[in-house]
Design an enzyme around this catalytic site. Structure first.
Site, PDB file in Angstrom:
ATOM      1  N   THR A 447       0.818  -1.222   0.000  1.00  0.00           N
ATOM      2  CA  THR A 447       0.000   0.000   0.000  1.00  0.00           C
ATOM      3  C   THR A 447       0.852   1.272   0.000  1.00  0.00           C
ATOM      4  OG1 THR A 447      -0.052  -0.114   2.398  1.00  0.00           O
ATOM      5  CG2 THR A 447      -1.938  -1.065   1.242  1.00  0.00           C
ATOM      6  N   GLY A 449       2.442   4.410  -1.074  1.00  0.00           N
ATOM      7  CA  GLY A 449       2.242   5.342  -2.188  1.00  0.00           C
ATOM      8  C   GLY A 449       0.856   5.331  -2.811  1.00  0.00           C
ATOM      9  N   CYS A 452      -0.492   9.012  -3.236  1.00  0.00           N
ATOM     10  CA  CYS A 452       0.173   9.721  -4.351  1.00  0.00           C
ATOM     11  C   CYS A 452      -0.373   9.203  -5.679  1.00  0.00           C
ATOM     12  CB  CYS A 452       1.675   9.456  -4.345  1.00  0.00           C
ATOM     13  SG  CYS A 452       2.501   9.863  -2.804  1.00  0.00           S
TER      14      CYS A 452
END
Ligand SMILES: Cc1ncc(COP(=O)(O)OP(=O)(O)O)c(N)n1
Ligand SMILES: Cc1nc(C(=O)O)sc1CCOP(=O)(O)O
Ligand SMILES: [Mg+2]
Length: 761
Positions: A447, A449, A452
């Protein structure tokens, strides 16, 4: 020929020198007209007469006779310009400007005279004007807009439709209305469906990096269907990430660039900070001087067009102010802010001065995508939401306060579900619009990033699709597949990255082969703005509260009876083309139920008064243009695209009625629709019957099952057929309260053009 005679108001560009910036008004107008603007208004509150006369000469050259040119406010100047031989086709006047009667008298019958009308009182005054005094009305604002700070209250689609219905002159002739104020691409279809004469746009075109393309997108959206995504020449959005570097490649600019590329954009990155981190944690952060960031940003905006910006880690107050200054100067069309403020473990990543600077920057964003901890900080709540309802409340408060769309993310809540929601309370908290996206939680440690990646994908897809809901739906679908395959990368010993290119590598294409459920969610989200516009229609509101005039209801029933008779044939055709016996039986039963259930009830309700509509001998009933266009679309879908397109086209009639029927009966639109005294109780109950819900569910499964197994091209055509039918549903519901049969809204593809296309197919 006079400029008035063939007045095409469909894309009405109003200029703004400040928004056109260095490119200038004349170059912007030239580009917008080349892209498809059909009329131009020179609007400048500050320029002197001499400056405007000079500009008019340049605009005449830029327009080269292709479309009419009018001037805002300044009747005397228009008279002076015309006396000097300059080409000006007319004037647009507001309620506080010169009188339109005088303008018509002085400019003569061939000039264009437009008038602003924002309230019922304005329309009452229009109703006293002799026929031919005004050519059109500018009605707004559709949404709040900063282009006209003193704007009247926002109307929304339904408010616009209601004012427009009263737009008549003294002879009772309808006066065309263009919608103005905060008009966006996604408003085109609903506005056209409720009968608007056009879209009047200032900032969306003047401030666009590429006004020609933007005007072309508006023109295509008005014509229907050909939004940027479905156009023959799909746009590749140029997306800039302003964020920190993660050398492990799972978050920050590295993740952003991968995400942008994975969903079909061209990625660029301006680096705010150099982190030393891996999948286990952050070890140190080096922040280069603000001047270095500004140099990166200016190097980009001096040379290339940025279609969307994603903001990530902005590190400190000085960098945040630098970015805010650049955004204010360059005004990129889309800004998505992932406010990297609080880590998942709860640590504050920005000092108080930087947090304050970020709050100031927030209104420059179009969408903010906080995690639950960041949402609480930005919303000023005591602590992170403990459940989904509280998260939505905090997101509503944040959106209302900042005027920014909020993506509430339920990923950190735990539980079997991982919901997200687009929360729009920009018009005030009481009017929050919430579009939820659901899906079961994916059990994985990969998980790192995700925030982003999701925000970058949304920025890219929003630039491609021109609307938020489909962008979020597709970004979620892509991220979920990337999450599912993250572990296969075997990167790091902590929380590994998602597999940004899972779809691309496993199937060799951008298409990520959605499941039927994901497709259903995506298509449903894609028509969210049409569904909202249906909800807001006076016809639906008055049906719900029982105040709908019986004549309007009978007109609706008569049109629907005609529609159902032909819809039953379309279902029978689906049965004929069905690939297996189960689907064949389902569509055949649907066809039969249509005739023996719904249609029979309509005929009873009409009680013979409109017998012609339902096959009786009298010949008074005429199917309206929407009805003919809708049926033509069903026919054309089957003729051109066979079973897949036909079933996609028939689906909205199930799905929208089922959804609407259940919500009407549940009281979502007001009190007591289920009470026996309600004049339309029987009718409302019919669409809320459990058996109809079961049929709808089966229809959805059948259609999305076909779409999931189809090639991307066929799937896209199915999606388009589905969306077009949803547009017709909106127009169908709007028609009975339109002023007369002649005014029946004409959605895209409706009428003779569509008929000839069918014949030619
Ligand atoms: C097409 C169109 N509609 C409305 C307006 C607004 O005119 P007005 O109310 O006079 O406000 P200003 O534009 O003068 O601020 C318009 N200009 N164009
Ligand atoms: C010039 C104008 N007149 C309005 C009215 O409601 O009368 S709203 C408006 C500004 C519309 O700008 P934008 O497309 O940038 O929102
Ligand atoms: Mg004015």
């Amino acid at each position: 020929m006079s400029a008035r005679r063939a007045l095409d108001l469909s894309l009405y560009l109003v200029t703004d020198a400040a928004l056109c910036g260095e490119r200038g008004v004349a170059a912007t107008v030239e580009a917008a007209v080349s892209g498809g603007a059909t009329i131009v208004q020179l609007r400048d509150k500050h320029a002197s007469d001499e400056e405007l006369l000079a500009l008019l000469a340049r605009l005449d050259e830029a327009i080269a006779g292709r479309v009419p040119l009018v001037v805002n406010d300044r009747l005397e100047l228009v008279l002076r310009a015309r006396a000097a031989g300059l080409r000006v086709d007319g004037v647009h006047l507001g309620q506080g400007d010169a009188a339109v009667l005088r303008a018509r008298a002085e400019l003569g019958p061939d000039a264009i005279v437009g008038l602003t009308a924002n309230t019922p009182a304005h329309l009452a005054a229009v109703a006293a004007l002799p026929a031919g005094t005004v050519d059109y009305l500018g009605v707004g604002v559709l949404r709040p807009t900063s282009t006209k700070p003193d704007h009247p209250p926002a109307l929304g689609i339904a408010g616009f439709a209601a004012l427009q219905a009263a737009a008549r002159d003294a002879a009772g002739a309808p006066v065309p209305c263009v919608a103005i104020g905060g008009v966006r691409l996604e408003d085109a279809a609903p506005l056209r469906a409720v009968g608007a004469a056009g879209l009047a746009v200032v900032s969306a075109i003047c401030a666009a990096p590429d006004p020609r393309r933007q005007a072309a997108d508006f023109a295509a959206a008005w014509r229907g269907g050909a939004t940027p995504r479905t156009a023959h020449e799909p746009r590749i959005p140029r997306v800039l990430s302003i964020a920190g570097s993660d050398p492990s490649g799972g978050a920050g600019i590295q993740a952003d660039l991968k995400s942008i590329a994975a969903v079909g954009g061209y990625g660029m990155a301006a680096i705010t900070a150099l982190t030393a981190q891996n999948t286990r944690g952050v070890r140190s952060v080096h922040v280069p001087p603000a001047a270095s960031l500004l140099a990166q940003l200016d190097a980009l905006s001096d040379d290339l067009i940025v279609d969307a910006v994603k903001l990530g880690m902005l590190a400190n107050a000085e960098l945040i102010r630098t970015v805010a200054e650049w955004l204010g100067r360059v005004r990129p069309p889309l800004v998505v802010l992932d406010p990297v403020m609080v880590s998942t473990s709860g640590d504050r990543l920005l000092d108080p001065e930087a947090e304050a600077a970020l709050r100031e920057l927030l209104p420059l964003a179009d969408l903010v995508t906080p995690n639950l901890a960041e949402l609480a900080v930005l919303a000023g709540a005591d602590g992170p939401a403990a459940d989904w309802a509280s998260a939505l409340e905090q997101a509503t408060a944040l959106s209302a306060r900042t005027g920014v769309l909020v993506l509430a993310k339920g990923g950190h809540l735990g539980g079997a579900e991982a919901p997200d929601a687009l929360v729009d309370a920009r018009a005030g908290a009481a009017l929050a619009e919430i579009v939820e996206f659901h899906g079961e939680r994916i059990a994985t440690r990969a998980t790192h990033g995700t925030g982003c990646s999701l925000s970058s994908a949304i920025a890219t897809l929003r630039a491609r699709h021109g609307a938020w809901e489909p962008a979020v739906a597709e970004a979620r679908r892509w991220l979920r597949e990337s999450l599912r395959h993250g572990a296969s990368l075997e990167v790091g010993g902590g929380n590994g990255p998602v597999h940004h290119f899972a779809g691309l590598w496993t199937r060799g294409g951008l298409d990520t082969a959605p499941t039927p459920a994901e497709l259903g969610a995506e298509w449903w989200a894609d028509i969210a703005e049409l569904r909202r516009a249906i909800d807001e229609l006076p016809f639906i509101r008055r049906l719900a509260d029982g105040s709908l005039p019986r004549t309007a209801f009978d007109e609706y029933l008569a049109q629907d009876a005609h529609y159902l008779r032909e819809y039953a044939r379309a279902l029978a055709e689906a049965a004929r083309l069905a690939p297996d016996a189960s689907a064949q039986a389902f569509w055949a039963a649907g066809s039969r139920e249509c005739l023996t259930g719904e249609l029979a009830r309509h005929e009873r309700d009409l009680a013979g008064a409109l017998g012609a509509a339902t096959g009786g001998a009298a010949a008074e009933f005429e199917p309206n243009a929407v009805n003919l266009g809708y049926l033509d679309h069903l026919l054309a879908s089957g003729a051109r695209g066979g079973y897949p397109e036909l079933v996609a086209a028939v689906l909205p009639c199930y799905w929208i009625y089922d959804d609407l029927g259940r919500r009407l009966l549940a009281g979502d639109f007001g009190p007591e629709p289920g009470s026996p005294e309600h004049p339309y109780a029987d009718w409302l109950a019919m669409y809320a019957e459990p058996s109809f819900a079961v049929s709808t569910q089966r229809a959805i499964e059948l259609v999305t099952g076909v779409a999931a197994a189809a090639t991307p091209e066929v799937r896209e055509r199915m999606h388009r057929a589905f969306r077009r039918s949803a547009e017709f549903e909106l127009a169908f519901f709007a028609a009975p309260l339109a002023a007369s049969a002649d005014d029946a809204p004409a959605p895209p593809g409706c009428g003779t053009r569509a008929l000839s296309a069918t014949i030619g197919a």
